[in-house]
Design an enzyme around this catalytic site. Structure first.
Site, PDB file in Angstrom:
ATOM      1  N   GLY A 250       1.033  -1.157   0.132  1.00  0.00           N
ATOM      2  CA  GLY A 250      -0.069   0.133  -0.604  1.00  0.00           C
ATOM      3  C   GLY A 250       0.941   1.283  -0.154  1.00  0.00           C
TER       4      GLY A 250
ATOM      5  CB  ILE B  36      -6.116   7.895  17.136  1.00  0.00           C
ATOM      6  CG1 ILE B  36      -4.790   6.956  17.423  1.00  0.00           C
ATOM      7  CG2 ILE B  36      -5.484   9.397  16.068  1.00  0.00           C
ATOM      8  CD1 ILE B  36      -4.374   6.405  16.142  1.00  0.00           C
TER       9      ILE B  36
ATOM     10  CB  CYS C 291     -12.521  15.789  10.614  1.00  0.00           C
ATOM     11  SG  CYS C 291     -12.017  14.526   9.318  1.00  0.00           S
TER      12      CYS C 291
ATOM     13  CE  LYS D  43     -11.384  18.939   2.240  1.00  0.00           C
ATOM     14  NZ  LYS D  43     -12.088  18.040   3.728  1.00  0.00           N
TER      15      LYS D  43
ATOM     16  CB  CYS E  93     -17.977   7.562   3.479  1.00  0.00           C
ATOM     17  SG  CYS E  93     -15.854   6.929   4.227  1.00  0.00           S
TER      18      CYS E  93
END
Ligand SMILES: Cc1cc2nc3c(=O)[nH]c(=O)nc-3n(C[C@H](O)[C@H](O)[C@H](O)COP(=O)(O)OP(=O)(O)OC[C@H]3O[C@@H](n4cnc5c(N)ncnc54)[C@H](O)[C@@H]3O)c2cc1C
Length: 400
Positions: free
Chosen positions: A8, A342, A346, A381, A158
């Site tokens: 990955g 954690i 965001c 953002k 999501c």
């Protein structure tokens, strides 16, 4: 000399490989294997359908990053992991490893609901290919607008990107002067707006309950999509919502390679890990990012999944890399950092506006969590995207 293979090359894989290279120097061999040539900044896929980003704007060739960092990079697909033999297998070659980090992300399940799928009229924004299809449909839609349905499938992990896409679409409709012709409905499996698969954050429900009516967006919570036709989305309650354009966030499971490797993953093909990100059965295998199993904690009327964010992906990768370094140095005292605890930061785009969500722990109990709306710009953002791509280009994995 030990060989560590990272499978990955996106958020968690690239971070893990770069951290191993940085911390181990050239005493050990670090190989990063990814089936994609590029790093992809997945969060910006929400902008691709509206032409605000091209795929090339949000990708970085992994070869360039790896060369700069002195990291061996192989672009190929791993088709099987033989845990007992410590071998990863691609189509034409096998690689032996001493330690393995699995950072293979999700496999999106598009056809979980009757009528939904890649060949349905509903769009997705979870890969470059699906986001480009969504763009084509969006461009057709704006020439002949009608009702819009945005939302998430039952069990979706999501829901955040569904809100971001919703507000972006609403803003674009206003910019194009077609908003009056577009009735927008948001459907979500969340028990309340702003639950986000993490039980909500201080202020998230309050703000979204104000924002959606303010922008004249209808919404349905506890919405369980039962069936999709080419013209409407039918909920389990029997309600049928017509659409001319629709975007639904699908659910994901663990990567195909995990599913195809006997005895490696959970039923849903995630890697069962303990708090050190070590595989519960194979201590020389680590699972990080979306690949790591994070058992669902919520009981909601309609199922909803817990999100595994980019920050958690990076942190789990750093923890796994650090633990491999310790093991190689003969230190068995490993770092433990459960993914559910954690911290999370965001930035949710809200159509040229934004909401910052900050918490000390992804899941409850928490000491604090808050949502900070910025009603003027989506500057943070945009800056975060630029910062992260800069960080990737320079291989600065040490930075947050
Ligand atoms: C539309 C959208 C918006 C999002 N927005 C945000 C946001 O604003 N903030 C946030 O924190 N998170 C966001 N996320 C979540 C974020 O994208 C994930 O947390 C992150 O991508 C997880 O990183 P990962 O490395 O675990 O998996 P991925 O990024 O999916 O990477 C998986 C890697 O594994 C490789 N791979 C897979 N299988 C194989 C194989 N068999 N062989 C070789 N290589 C393989 C792939 O090519 C890829 O390189 C968003 C997600 C979506 C879909």
């Amino acid at each position: 000399m030990a060989r560590i293979i990272v499978v990955g090359g996106n958020f968690s894989g690239l971070t893990a490989a770069l951290e191993l290279r940085r911390k181990l120097g050239h005493d050990h061999e670090v190989i990063m294997i990814s089936k994609s040539l590029d790093f992809l900044f997945v969060p910006s896929l929400i902008w691709v359908p509206f032409g605000k980003r091209e795929i090339k704007d949000i990708t970085v060739p992994l070869k360039i990053v790896a060369t700069k960092a002195g990291l061996k990079f192989i672009c190929t697909e791993i088709i099987e992991i033989l845990a007992k033999d410590k071998v990863v297998r691609c189509r034409d070659k096998d690689f032996k490893y001493d330690y393995l980090i699995i950072a293979t992300g999700p496999e999106w399940i598009f056809d979980q609901i009757a009528g939904l799928g890649l060949d349905s009229k509903v769009s997705f924004i979870v890969t470059p290919e699906t986001a480009l299809v969504a763009r084509k449909r969006w461009l057709e839609f704006i020439t002949d607008p009608g009702p819009v349905v945005i939302g998430a499938a039952p069990g979706s992990q999501c829901t955040g990107p569904a809100y971001e896409f919703l507000f972006n679409l609403e803003k674009r409709c206003r910019d194009l002067g077609i908003r009056k012709k577009v009735e927008i409905t948001f459907i979500t499996p969340e028990p309340f707006l702003g639950h986000l698969g993490i039980g909500g954050m201080t202020g998230s429900n309050f703000i979204l309950k104000k924002l959606l009516p303010m922008f004249k967006i209808n919404y349905i919570t506890n919405a369980e999509i039962h069936e999709v036709s080419s013209e409407s989305i039918i909920l389990k309650s029997g309600q049928s919502i017509p659409y001319k354009f629709s975007m639904i966030m699908p659910i994901f499971k663990g990567a195909k390679v995990v599913r195809d490797s006997t005895g490696l993953g959970t039923e849903d093909a995630f890697i069962p890990v303990n708090n050190t990100y070590q595989h519960k059965q194979y201590p020389n295998i680590f699972g990080v990012g979306i690949a790591a199993d994070l058992p669902i904690k919520f009981r909601t009327p309609v199922p909803i999944g817990v999100p595994k964010t980019g920050y958690a992906a990076d942190e789990s990768a750093k923890t796994a890399a650090e633990n491999i370094v310790r093991l190689l140095h003969g230190n068995n005292k490993l770092e433990a950092k459960p993914m559910g605890n954690i911290p999370d930061l965001c930035i949710m785009d809200a159509g040229d506006k934004e909401m910052l969500t900050i918490t000390d722990s992804l899941l409850k109990p928490r000491r604090f969590s808050m949502v900070l709306p910025n009603p003027f710009y989506d500057l943070s953002k945009l800056m975060f995207e630029k910062y992260y791509l800069w960080k990737v280009r320079h291989g600065y994995s040490r930075l947050p």
